[in-house]
Design a protein around this motif. Structure first.
Motif, mmCIF file in Angstrom:
data_model
loop_
_atom_site.group_PDB
_atom_site.id
_atom_site.type_symbol
_atom_site.label_atom_id
_atom_site.label_comp_id
_atom_site.label_asym_id
_atom_site.label_seq_id
_atom_site.Cartn_x
_atom_site.Cartn_y
_atom_site.Cartn_z
ATOM 1 N N LEU A 280 0.823 -1.267 0.076
ATOM 2 C CA LEU A 280 -0.268 -0.011 -0.034
ATOM 3 C C LEU A 280 1.057 1.299 -0.008
ATOM 4 O O LEU A 280 0.618 2.281 -0.677
ATOM 5 N N ILE A 281 1.758 1.183 0.666
ATOM 6 C CA ILE A 281 2.856 2.409 0.905
ATOM 7 C C ILE A 281 3.425 2.608 -0.485
ATOM 8 O O ILE A 281 3.463 3.921 -0.743
ATOM 9 N N ARG A 282 3.841 1.411 -1.067
ATOM 10 C CA ARG A 282 4.828 1.862 -2.365
ATOM 11 C C ARG A 282 3.596 2.427 -3.431
ATOM 12 O O ARG A 282 3.864 3.196 -4.365
ATOM 13 N N ALA A 283 2.536 1.868 -3.418
ATOM 14 C CA ALA A 283 1.384 2.199 -4.393
ATOM 15 C C ALA A 283 1.103 3.837 -4.235
ATOM 16 O O ALA A 283 0.788 4.541 -4.776
ATOM 17 N N LEU A 284 1.102 4.255 -2.721
ATOM 18 C CA LEU A 284 0.612 5.555 -2.427
ATOM 19 C C LEU A 284 1.633 6.511 -2.924
ATOM 20 O O LEU A 284 1.299 7.488 -3.262
ATOM 21 N N LEU B 297 5.530 4.022 -6.444
ATOM 22 C CA LEU B 297 6.717 3.220 -6.630
ATOM 23 C C LEU B 297 6.192 1.696 -7.180
ATOM 24 O O LEU B 297 6.975 0.922 -7.647
ATOM 25 N N LEU B 298 4.934 1.827 -7.379
ATOM 26 C CA LEU B 298 4.435 0.524 -7.665
ATOM 27 C C LEU B 298 3.089 0.938 -8.696
ATOM 28 O O LEU B 298 2.403 1.795 -8.024
ATOM 29 N N PRO C 130 -0.795 13.054 -9.581
ATOM 30 C CA PRO C 130 -0.747 11.583 -9.596
ATOM 31 C C PRO C 130 0.505 11.028 -9.144
ATOM 32 O O PRO C 130 1.687 11.541 -9.624
ATOM 33 N N ALA C 131 0.370 10.086 -8.253
ATOM 34 C CA ALA C 131 1.756 9.411 -7.646
ATOM 35 C C ALA C 131 2.608 9.009 -8.859
ATOM 36 O O ALA C 131 3.850 8.913 -8.567
#
Lengths: 129, 298
Positions: B57-61, B64-65, B78-79
């Protein structure tokens, strides 16, 4: 007053801001904190206990609205000058709320009626009625 | 109507926002539609069991993913397509930092200080000292704990507006852990930094988190203010002869061998517990966050 006078138990079911207010209430009621005495800054309390400053602000705000503390301009928070001589009966009664809530809960678990508990309480307090 | 649309557009100011994040690894869904918004100055503690998907979840936020569905925004962008201006405002400490391992801590700090306009050189130096890191040792030769401490110092020295820490306390002894928590609390409370940190050590989070969220079975449960969580939820125990009265909306329920039942219940809008709490023999127990977490996650 020093920030170390407060004890914070993060794992307690009681939220930290309530722990602070309850401790201030007791320290004031027992005379350990005197009217007009300055409280440590929000930063000092938050820093000492590694807790969120907003939690400390909330506690101070609540204590102020309950008349325990007052805000001195330019100096921060101090113990309210009205002292406990003027604590109303309802304020003093409120100090018993946590214990009374516990008694109420235990009484329900034991399936005892409020009347029975009240009679016992009257007796304990030496009230003949 | 216009006003509503307008305020929705202004939401771009949120440090972090996610809508409907879905992600799976080899057909196993880890995130099943996660929505999340972090207000400026808040400290969100993300709790979840090992493997619950916290790191994913953190990486998606942070972009990074790329999630299989949903989108994440950092400071309104957009991240996955964040500008450099936004990137220098955030600091992320992964669970196992490994970047730039061929440099020493001193070299890495010197290098990074050129990119971060608010880099606090004195703080970095002081913390290396305090946390007993040899500044000239190549980081690949540091222990995992030392490596993570270097990365925490790196993150804090850049004075980020958004600080994201994935299981930050595993490598810290109790004294250093307390120092880190103090730093997190004061930066959020005084400088308005926004913090997201994941952990399974719940007591750390109770000190500093203004909000908590449980990540459980791919969803966020009970995302709310820490104090409210403690006041609004409790365990209700019903004896066997009252077990049928478990409220339908209880968050978890467990039947014990003697036929009694415990469940987690919430107060209603009028701060009352469900009617079942007044049944004969029923008991309401206040819960700390850890107990609440265990009740729900079990």
């Amino acid at each position: 007053m020093d920030a170390s006078l407060l004890t914070i138990q993060p794992a307690s079911p009681e939220p930290i801001y309530r722990q602070i207010v309850e401790q201030l209430r007791r320290l004031i009621a027992s005379g350990q904190l005197h009217a007009g005495e300055l409280l440590p800054s929000v930063r000092d309390v938050a820093g000492f206990h590694a807790i969120n400053p907003m939690t400390v602000s909330r506690a101070y705000g609540l204590a102020e609205s309950e008349g325990l503390l007052e805000r001195l301009r330019g100096k921060g928070m101090a113990v309210a000058s009205n002292g406990h001589a003027t604590h109303s009966q309802s304020q003093r009664l409120a100090l018993l709320d946590p214990q009374l809530s516990a008694v109420a809960q235990h009484a329900r678990e034991l399936e005892l009626s409020a009347d029975a508990v009240m009679r016992r309480l009257h007796k304990l307090m030496g009230d003949s009625k | 109507m216009n006003a509503v649309l307008k305020s929705a557009a202004n939401d771009t100011a949120w440090p972090l926002q996610a809508r409907g994040i879905v992600h799976a690894y080899e057909g196993r869904y880890v995130l099943q539609g996660v929505d999340l918004t972090l207000a400026p100055g808040s400290v969100l503690g993300l709790i979840g069991r090992n493997g619950a998907g916290k790191s994913t979840l953190i990486r998606a936020l942070l972009g990074l993913l790329q999630p299989q569905a949903g989108e994440a925004f950092v400071f309104g962008e957009p991240a996955l397509r964040m500008s450099d201006a936004s990137k220098v405002r955030i600091a992320y400490v992964p669970q196992q930092p490994d970047a730039l391992a061929w440099l020493s801590a001193a070299q890495m700090f010197d290098y990074l200080s050129r990119f971060y306009p608010k880099w606090d050189r004195a703080y970095a130096q002081r913390m290396l000292d305090r946390w007993q890191i040899v500044p000239n040792k190549v980081m690949a030769k540091l222990s995992p704990g030392e490596r993570q401490r270097v990365d925490l110092i790196r993150a804090l020295a850049s004075q980020p507006d958004l600080l994201v820490l994935d299981e930050p306390v595993a490598a810290l002894d109790p004294v250093a852990r307390r120092e880190l928590l103090r730093e997190i609390a004061l930066r959020a409370g005084e400088q308005g930094a926004t913090v997201l940190f994941s952990t399974h050590i719940v007591s750390d989070l109770e000190r500093v988190a203004s909000d908590i969220a449980f990540l459980h079975e791919g969803k966020l449960l009970l995302h709310c203010a820490t104090d409210d969580t403690k006041e609004c939820y409790a365990r209700l125990w019903l004896p066997a002869d009252q077990a049928v009265h478990v409220p339908a909306d209880a968050l978890s329920r467990r039947r014990h061998d003697d036929g009694s039942v415990s469940c987690v219940v919430a107060r209603d809008a009028g701060a009352r517990w469900p009617d079942a709490a007044n049944r004969p023999g029923a008991r309401i127990d206040a819960l700390g966050l850890e107990d609440l977490f265990v009740e729900i996650a079990e």
